[in-house]
Design an enzyme around this catalytic site. Structure first.
Site, PDB file in Angstrom:
ATOM      1  N   GLU A   1       3.436  -7.554   5.449  1.00 56.18           N
ATOM      2  CA  GLU A   1       4.360  -7.664   6.904  1.00 56.18           C
ATOM      3  C   GLU A   1       4.334  -8.594   7.436  1.00 56.18           C
ATOM      4  O   GLU A   1       2.696  -8.112   8.386  1.00 56.18           O
ATOM      5  CB  GLU A   1       4.636  -6.446   7.210  1.00 56.18           C
TER       6      GLU A   1
ATOM      7  N   GLU B   1       5.851  -1.565   2.245  1.00 53.86           N
ATOM      8  CA  GLU B   1       4.867  -1.011   1.629  1.00 53.86           C
ATOM      9  C   GLU B   1       4.539  -1.013  -0.020  1.00 53.86           C
ATOM     10  O   GLU B   1       3.982  -1.332  -0.430  1.00 53.86           O
ATOM     11  CB  GLU B   1       3.856   0.100   2.939  1.00 53.86           C
TER      12      GLU B   1
ATOM     13  N   HIS C   1      -3.074   5.754  12.615  1.00 49.60           N
ATOM     14  CA  HIS C   1      -3.812   4.145  12.653  1.00 49.60           C
ATOM     15  C   HIS C   1      -5.116   4.063  13.070  1.00 49.60           C
ATOM     16  O   HIS C   1      -5.663   3.004  13.859  1.00 49.60           O
ATOM     17  CB  HIS C   1      -2.917   3.198  14.078  1.00 49.60           C
TER      18      HIS C   1
END
Lengths: 326, 320
Positions: free
Chosen positions: B29, B58, B127
């Protein structure tokens, strides 16, 4: 595509062989010869056989779980001997006894089949992208059930395939029940072909008990894909005559499936339907049909003897050789 | 020697391999833009067919890596954050890792899954992870985790040329770090650890960003202990021999691991050392890992992820 007489006979023969091997697989499972489990194809043979019989050798198929891919592999011209020896855990199987029911025949475009239903979609997109890049005109045909398309993987893969006009055909084998869950509890849709419209893909609904209707629809979609016009969707309305898997109760909502409904389904047996049609049209005589059945039974017997004579693998060194490539 | 930043070294490795082999392509992406600069500019040189911006998908990205690799391509799937591997776990852990094996070794799947790892940026649980153990418990995958620009380039080139699926974890805390990187073609073989600093008293094994703190601690403690710092560079294959040679010399071992402590790389390595070199140890092995919590957002992350003081304390404890 115009089907010649020999095409129709080939289609019929593949249908009969699929039924014969599927029945054998059920027997062999009961005898402990076929390892693991088995999810018969009976009633749902036409989509795989019709969708694969006229593909090129280098076209790639992702088989659906029904019959553990027997309809697709027989359609594709793959030896059921190597496939079933593998399923029986024998060293003579296609993957040397490592794969079990995970089938693989790279030279015939069967590159693998997973155990997680719905994982067919992303990998098929990968194959289709490679096919587009290599420019050899290969097409990927991904077979899946109504249950499979409940997965989110469908959305990601369908979108990407349509966006990039990849050479893939999505063939939905909709038998109206995913294990124990009837389709009306799984979709707010009448036709699963609607799953294609969000991505601007053409879609058709065909009688999945009519092997010729399947073959015509898939062939048209494959030709379109081969011309670079992108993916399309073929929904085959098909049937499941027995339980999801051998040993499973044949229930929905915790209750037995209605025997009258199953009788109704069996009146549209894809093998019997095609046989009648070919007899009516004079493509086959009764004798031809009987001979094809006998030949299929002989092939099953020969396969069984081959499996019986084959050893089990006994070299743990295989594990290391298979794990990582050089 | 010329210096490059870690992110530039990654970019250069990709460019060189894209140039060298037309079967290599990159998909992810926004890779044409490049979230971390690691892929920025490649599209100008190699075009959108090979530097493929994909939708936010994904699972399909990883599926492309698996499928295309089976047909002779060498895809590099950029997953952006390693945490996102959970989204495409089937494709990475069941398909890429296991399909060759399940098919009796008939196929090869030369693909790379690259993703950034690491905390210390207050980015919270989705993250910040450093999921080494997730990868390590999937035989069939290889795992590279470079800790400086030189390794970032050399290990990525090896990963792309490898005939197996490789997970390549680059650390977000190292992206701007500069270091010498040769302009000529070079690769770093997998399974070769490097001794970052020689010492005689205690061995500290420190992959990826943890090496940075191991060196800092060794420097801080240099008047008291002579610390040997080892960077495994790849965790699978793991160069256990280099670690054992060091442990036999020092008799003391501290393992740093930014991943969650429970069932992690540190636990695994400690057990392997116990099995092979128990008699050479003069003290129990210590590990410094992320505590057994999710990684919280905000300042609370410091109570979970490894801190430099813990590294020094662990060295002092094994030497006590």
């Amino acid at each position: 595509m115009k089907f010649e007489k020999e095409d129709l006979v080939k289609l019929y023969r593949n249908l009969v062989r699929t039924r014969a091997f599927d029945e054998a697989a059920v027997r062999w499972l009961a005898q402990g010869k076929l390892l693991a489990f088995y999810h018969p194809a009976q009633g749902g043979e036409a989509p795989g056989v019709g969708g694969c019989t006229f593909l090129r050798d280098d076209d790639i198929v992702y088989p659906h779980l029904r019959g553990h891919g027997l309809p697709h592999m027989i359609g594709k011209g793959i030896s059921p001997k190597l496939y079933l020896a593998e399923h029986c855990g024998k060293a003579t199987g296609a993957a040397g006894g490592m794969g079990g029911f995970h089938s693989v025949f790279p030279e015939k475009g069967a590159l693998g089949a997973g155990g997680t239903i719905g994982s067919c979609f992303p990998v098929s997109v990968g194959w289709a992208l490679a096919a587009k890049k290599n420019g050899r005109g290969q097409v990927v045909v991904c077979f899946f059930g109504d249950g499979s398309a409940n997965r989110g993987t469908w959305h990601e893969a369908a979108n990407m395939a349509a966006l990039w006009k990849l050479p893939v055909v999505w063939v939905c084998e909709n038998n109206g029940v995913a294990q124990f869950v009837p389709i009306e509890d799984a979709y707010p849709l009448e036709d699963l072909s609607n799953l294609a419209s969000a991505f601007g893909m053409p879609a058709v609904v065909v009688d999945g008990q009519d092997v010729m209707a399947v073959a015509e629809a898939v062939t048209a979609a494959v030709e379109r894909a081969r011309e670079g016009k992108g993916p399309s969707f073929v929904e085959c309305k098909t049937a499941r005559f027995g339980p999801h898997g051998i040993g499973n109760p044949d229930k929905v909502h915790g209750k037995d499936r209605d025997p009258r409904q199953i009788e109704e389904l069996k009146r549209r047996d894809p093998v019997a339907l095609f046989r009648s049609r070919l007899l009516e049209q004079g493509v086959l005589t009764e004798e031809d049909a009987e001979r094809i059945s006998r030949e299929a039974e002989a092939e099953v017997a020969e396969t069984e003897a081959f499996i019986d004579q084959s050893p089990f693998p006994d070299d743990p060194g295989m594990l290391d050789r298979a794990l990582y490539a050089e | 020697m010329r210096e490059l930043m870690y992110l530039q070294a990654i970019n250069e490795a990709l460019a060189e391999e894209l140039e060298r082999d037309e079967k290599v392509f990159l998909i992810g992406e926004g890779v044409q833009t490049g979230t971390f600069g690691t892929t920025t500019g490649l599209v100008d040189r190699f075009g959108p067919e090979r530097i493929m911006d994909s939708p936010l998908s994904e699972t399909a990205i990883a599926g492309v890596a698996v499928g295309a690799s089976m047909l002779g391509y060498r895809p590099v799937a950029d997953l952006m954050f390693a945490d996102f591997m959970y989204v495409c776990a089937d494709e990475i852990f069941l398909k890429a890792a296991q399909w060759r094996f399940m098919h009796g070794g008939l196929q090869t799947l030369p693909c790379v899954f690259m993703a950034n790892i690491g905390a210390y940026r207050k980015l919270g649980n989705e993250h910040s992870q450093c999921p080494f153990s997730l990868v390590l418990r999937s035989p069939g995958l290889k795992l590279a985790a470079p800790s400086d620009p030189y390794d970032a380039k050399g290990l990525l080139k090896t990963a792309i040329r490898d005939n197996n699926p490789v997970v390549y974890f680059f650390h977000k805390g190292l992206l701007g770090m500069s270091g010498p990187v040769p302009e000529e073609d070079y690769t770093i073989p997998f399974g070769q650890a490097v001794v970052r600093r020689e010492g005689d008293d205690v061995t500290v094994v420190a992959p990826s960003f943890m090496g940075f703190w191991a060196i800092a601690a060794a420097e801080e403690l240099k008047d008291r202990f002579s610390v040997e710092v080892i960077d495994p560079r790849t965790l699978e294959p793991l160069d256990l021999d280099t670690i054992l040679v060091s442990v036999r010399k020092t008799g003391h071992l501290v393992i740093l691991d930014e991943d969650t402590e429970r069932c992690g790389f540190a636990a695994e390595l400690a057990m392997q050392v116990m099995e092979k070199a128990f008699d050479d140890l003069d003290a129990p092995i210590k590990r410094v890992c992320a505590a057994n919590y999710p990684i919280p957002g905000g300042v609370m992350e410091k109570y979970v992820i490894p801190q430099p003081e813990q590294v020094m304390a662990a060295i002092e404890e094994v030497m006590a």
